[in-house]
Design a protein around this motif. Structure first.
Motif, PDB file in Angstrom:
ATOM      1  N   VAL A  23      11.356   4.425  -3.987  1.00 55.26           N
ATOM      2  CA  VAL A  23      10.084   4.783  -4.614  1.00 55.26           C
ATOM      3  C   VAL A  23      10.222   6.089  -5.392  1.00 55.26           C
ATOM      4  CG1 VAL A  23       7.699   5.489  -4.194  1.00 55.26           C
ATOM      5  CG2 VAL A  23       8.644   3.515  -2.987  1.00 55.26           C
ATOM      6  N   ALA A  24      10.949   7.048  -4.825  1.00 56.44           N
ATOM      7  CA  ALA A  24      11.165   8.322  -5.522  1.00 56.44           C
ATOM      8  C   ALA A  24      11.927   8.110  -6.826  1.00 56.44           C
ATOM      9  CB  ALA A  24      11.917   9.290  -4.612  1.00 56.44           C
ATOM     10  N   ARG A  25      12.938   7.252  -6.819  1.00 57.47           N
ATOM     11  CA  ARG A  25      13.681   6.948  -8.040  1.00 57.47           C
ATOM     12  C   ARG A  25      12.797   6.242  -9.061  1.00 57.47           C
ATOM     13  NH1 ARG A  25      19.321   4.024  -7.290  1.00 57.47           N
ATOM     14  NH2 ARG A  25      19.355   4.520  -9.534  1.00 57.47           N
ATOM     15  N   LEU A  26      11.948   5.329  -8.589  1.00 57.88           N
ATOM     16  CA  LEU A  26      11.034   4.639  -9.482  1.00 57.88           C
ATOM     17  C   LEU A  26      10.048   5.613 -10.124  1.00 57.88           C
ATOM     18  CD1 LEU A  26      10.225   1.460  -7.342  1.00 57.88           C
ATOM     19  CD2 LEU A  26      11.631   1.552  -9.405  1.00 57.88           C
ATOM     20  N   ARG A  27       9.569   6.571  -9.341  1.00 60.18           N
ATOM     21  CA  ARG A  27       8.667   7.585  -9.887  1.00 60.18           C
ATOM     22  C   ARG A  27       9.320   8.319 -11.045  1.00 60.18           C
ATOM     23  NH1 ARG A  27       7.184   9.077  -4.486  1.00 60.18           N
ATOM     24  NH2 ARG A  27       8.632  10.817  -4.574  1.00 60.18           N
ATOM     25  N   GLU A  28      10.559   8.723 -10.851  1.00 67.09           N
ATOM     26  CA  GLU A  28      11.262   9.466 -11.899  1.00 67.09           C
ATOM     27  C   GLU A  28      11.459   8.610 -13.146  1.00 67.09           C
ATOM     28  OE1 GLU A  28      14.891  10.879 -10.275  1.00 67.09           O
ATOM     29  OE2 GLU A  28      13.943  12.192  -8.790  1.00 67.09           O
ATOM     30  N   VAL A  88       2.530   9.134 -10.630  1.00 67.51           N
ATOM     31  CA  VAL A  88       2.792   8.634 -11.974  1.00 67.51           C
ATOM     32  C   VAL A  88       1.479   8.361 -12.693  1.00 67.51           C
ATOM     33  CG1 VAL A  88       3.852   6.784 -13.316  1.00 67.51           C
ATOM     34  CG2 VAL A  88       4.971   7.622 -11.244  1.00 67.51           C
ATOM     35  N   GLY A  89       0.539   7.754 -11.985  1.00 65.22           N
ATOM     36  CA  GLY A  89      -0.758   7.396 -12.547  1.00 65.22           C
ATOM     37  C   GLY A  89      -1.560   6.663 -11.494  1.00 65.22           C
ATOM     38  N   ASP A  90      -2.756   6.235 -11.851  1.00 66.46           N
ATOM     39  CA  ASP A  90      -3.529   5.410 -10.937  1.00 66.46           C
ATOM     40  C   ASP A  90      -2.816   4.073 -10.762  1.00 66.46           C
ATOM     41  OD1 ASP A  90      -5.362   7.471 -10.835  1.00 66.46           O
ATOM     42  OD2 ASP A  90      -6.711   6.577 -12.314  1.00 66.46           O
ATOM     43  N   VAL A  91      -3.035   3.423  -9.630  1.00 67.82           N
ATOM     44  CA  VAL A  91      -2.272   2.213  -9.302  1.00 67.82           C
ATOM     45  C   VAL A  91      -3.210   1.043  -9.044  1.00 67.82           C
ATOM     46  CG1 VAL A  91      -0.577   1.165  -7.757  1.00 67.82           C
ATOM     47  CG2 VAL A  91      -0.392   3.594  -8.335  1.00 67.82           C
ATOM     48  N   MET A  92      -3.017  -0.042  -9.783  1.00 66.01           N
ATOM     49  CA  MET A  92      -3.781  -1.271  -9.601  1.00 66.01           C
ATOM     50  C   MET A  92      -2.959  -2.269  -8.802  1.00 66.01           C
ATOM     51  SD  MET A  92      -6.593  -3.026 -10.258  1.00 66.01           S
ATOM     52  CE  MET A  92      -7.483  -2.927 -11.833  1.00 66.01           C
ATOM     53  N   ARG A 109       0.829  -1.207   0.000  1.00 67.80           N
ATOM     54  CA  ARG A 109       0.000   0.000   0.000  1.00 67.80           C
ATOM     55  C   ARG A 109       0.864   1.258   0.000  1.00 67.80           C
ATOM     56  NH1 ARG A 109      -5.584   1.510  -0.105  1.00 67.80           N
ATOM     57  NH2 ARG A 109      -5.538   3.769   0.227  1.00 67.80           N
ATOM     58  N   ALA A 110       1.936   1.252   0.763  1.00 66.99           N
ATOM     59  CA  ALA A 110       2.817   2.423   0.814  1.00 66.99           C
ATOM     60  C   ALA A 110       3.479   2.678  -0.540  1.00 66.99           C
ATOM     61  CB  ALA A 110       3.875   2.236   1.898  1.00 66.99           C
ATOM     62  N   ILE A 111       3.913   1.606  -1.192  1.00 62.18           N
ATOM     63  CA  ILE A 111       4.518   1.763  -2.514  1.00 62.18           C
ATOM     64  C   ILE A 111       3.477   2.290  -3.495  1.00 62.18           C
ATOM     65  CG2 ILE A 111       5.609   0.540  -4.444  1.00 62.18           C
ATOM     66  CD1 ILE A 111       6.671  -1.467  -2.290  1.00 62.18           C
ATOM     67  N   ALA A 112       2.269   1.733  -3.436  1.00 60.46           N
ATOM     68  CA  ALA A 112       1.201   2.175  -4.333  1.00 60.46           C
ATOM     69  C   ALA A 112       0.918   3.662  -4.160  1.00 60.46           C
ATOM     70  CB  ALA A 112      -0.067   1.356  -4.078  1.00 60.46           C
ATOM     71  N   GLU A 113       0.797   4.104  -2.935  1.00 63.67           N
ATOM     72  CA  GLU A 113       0.512   5.514  -2.688  1.00 63.67           C
ATOM     73  C   GLU A 113       1.682   6.388  -3.125  1.00 63.67           C
ATOM     74  OE1 GLU A 113      -0.664   5.980   1.376  1.00 63.67           O
ATOM     75  OE2 GLU A 113      -2.574   4.940   1.087  1.00 63.67           O
ATOM     76  N   PRO A 164      10.791  -3.866 -27.575  1.00 65.51           N
ATOM     77  CA  PRO A 164      11.307  -2.517 -27.303  1.00 65.51           C
ATOM     78  C   PRO A 164      10.739  -1.832 -26.069  1.00 65.51           C
ATOM     79  CG  PRO A 164       9.614  -2.392 -28.962  1.00 65.51           C
ATOM     80  CD  PRO A 164       9.804  -3.858 -28.679  1.00 65.51           C
ATOM     81  N   VAL A 165       9.936  -2.555 -25.279  1.00 61.58           N
ATOM     82  CA  VAL A 165       9.448  -1.983 -24.019  1.00 61.58           C
ATOM     83  C   VAL A 165      10.630  -1.823 -23.068  1.00 61.58           C
ATOM     84  CG1 VAL A 165       8.033  -2.472 -21.976  1.00 61.58           C
ATOM     85  CG2 VAL A 165       7.123  -2.917 -24.264  1.00 61.58           C
ATOM     86  N   PRO A 166      10.782  -0.653 -22.423  1.00 62.69           N
ATOM     87  CA  PRO A 166      11.906  -0.459 -21.502  1.00 62.69           C
ATOM     88  C   PRO A 166      11.793  -1.351 -20.268  1.00 62.69           C
ATOM     89  CG  PRO A 166      10.416   1.434 -21.447  1.00 62.69           C
ATOM     90  CD  PRO A 166       9.987   0.573 -22.597  1.00 62.69           C
ATOM     91  N   LEU A 167      12.917  -1.907 -19.853  1.00 62.07           N
ATOM     92  CA  LEU A 167      12.984  -2.806 -18.706  1.00 62.07           C
ATOM     93  C   LEU A 167      13.968  -2.243 -17.686  1.00 62.07           C
ATOM     94  CD1 LEU A 167      12.534  -5.536 -17.205  1.00 62.07           C
ATOM     95  CD2 LEU A 167      14.375  -6.485 -18.626  1.00 62.07           C
ATOM     96  N   LEU A 168      13.503  -2.135 -16.450  1.00 55.30           N
ATOM     97  CA  LEU A 168      14.367  -1.742 -15.338  1.00 55.30           C
ATOM     98  C   LEU A 168      14.501  -2.924 -14.389  1.00 55.30           C
ATOM     99  CD1 LEU A 168      15.899   0.201 -13.434  1.00 55.30           C
ATOM    100  CD2 LEU A 168      13.654   0.966 -12.581  1.00 55.30           C
ATOM    101  N   VAL A 169      15.726  -3.348 -14.130  1.00 54.36           N
ATOM    102  CA  VAL A 169      16.012  -4.439 -13.204  1.00 54.36           C
ATOM    103  C   VAL A 169      16.591  -3.834 -11.924  1.00 54.36           C
ATOM    104  CG1 VAL A 169      17.277  -6.590 -12.850  1.00 54.36           C
ATOM    105  CG2 VAL A 169      16.474  -5.981 -15.146  1.00 54.36           C
ATOM    106  N   VAL A 170      15.952  -4.106 -10.790  1.00 54.60           N
ATOM    107  CA  VAL A 170      16.361  -3.548  -9.499  1.00 54.60           C
ATOM    108  C   VAL A 170      16.647  -4.696  -8.543  1.00 54.60           C
ATOM    109  CG1 VAL A 170      15.724  -2.035  -7.585  1.00 54.60           C
ATOM    110  CG2 VAL A 170      14.863  -1.543  -9.890  1.00 54.60           C
TER     111      VAL A 170
END
Length: 264
Positions: free
Chosen positions: A247-252, A67-71, A58-62, A197-203
């Motif tokens: 989360v802030a880095r993911l938002r960016e 960025v957008g609505d979160v499912m 829930r914290a990550i979603a909020e 060609p969809v961008p992929l981020l590996v964390v």
């Protein structure tokens, strides 16, 4: 690292849905929506035994609401969803049901952010079905049947033995199938190249107790551009290890890849 997630959108509205997968499994899902109408959505795909009810999810979603609505949703066999968990195989149909529903609701740009098992599902889904515009894989395994850490040896025992499955069912509200994979699906490292060609981020965290960083580098090396790799010092495993700074880095990162002019 900061102690609290940055809540960019105050008190999002909750809309609960009962979705049905292509193979007939009911999926319990909740969409967090801002007051204004938006056309971008982020999907959070939990790890094994995870749930959208978790305060970490829930914290990550909020924190990603800017960025957008979160499912958020529960994979098959988990909590309020139907069926039995296949621990990452048939779960691609669960994610496809969520993506399809968001498209039906009018969302034009969709990102999938997966954790552990959910990360492997997000990679496989993007490679097989497509339909997402960005993929983030956090704490993902690169290959199946890994037993190189104590945590994974214990987890494999729980999944493979009836007493372990009974424990998961009673104490974690997770129903696991007693059927083995046949055939075995392609591993994330084998199929990561088809995400483009969809961008992929590996964390991945360098203190992950389930999968060492080598899993992340194997996926990244197998992927084609556009791709990014973040190895986070001191980070552990999956949802519980994601703090406000990440989360802030993911938002960016998501903003840069999903930015569109929202309709009024």
């Amino acid at each position: 690292m900061s102690d609290a997630i940055d809540h960019s959108i105050a008190q999002p509205r909750e809309h609960r849905y009962r979705l049905t997968t292509s193979d007939g499994v009911g999926i319990d899902a909740v969409l967090l929506r801002a007051a204004d109408r938006r056309t971008t959505a982020v999907i959070l795909a939990n790890g094994f035994t995870g749930t959208y009810r978790s305060p970490h999810t829930r914290a990550i979603a909020e924190g990603l609401m800017s960025v957008g609505d979160v499912m958020t949703f529960d994979f098959r066999g988990h909590h309020g969803s139907g069926g039995h968990s296949t621990v990452g195989n048939a779960e691609i149909h669960d994610l496809e049901a969520v993506v399809g529903h968001l498209r039906d609701l009018g969302y034009g740009r969709i990102a999938a952010v997966g954790f552990s098992m959910g990360a492997a599902v997000a990679i496989r889904h993007a490679a097989i079905f497509g339909g997402t515009d960005a993929v983030v894989a956090i704490s993902s395994p690169s290959r199946w049947y890994y037993r190189g850490t104590r945590a994974m040896r214990v987890l494999n025992l729980c999944i493979r033995r009836s007493v372990g499955r009974a424990f998961l069912r009673r104490f974690r509200k997770v129903r696991v199938t007693d059927q083995r994979w046949n055939p075995t699906p392609a591993e994330p490292r084998e199929i990561a190249g088809s995400v483009a060609p969809v961008p992929l981020l590996v964390v991945h965290g360098d203190s992950d107790g389930y999968f060492p960083v080598a899993h992340a580098t194997a996926i990244y090396d197998a992927a084609r551009r556009p791709k990014d790799l973040w190895v986070i010092p001191g980070m552990g495993h999956a949802e519980r290890a994601v703090g406000a700074d990440l989360v802030a880095r993911l938002r960016e990162w998501l903003d840069e890849r999903l930015t569109v002019t929202e309709e009024a």
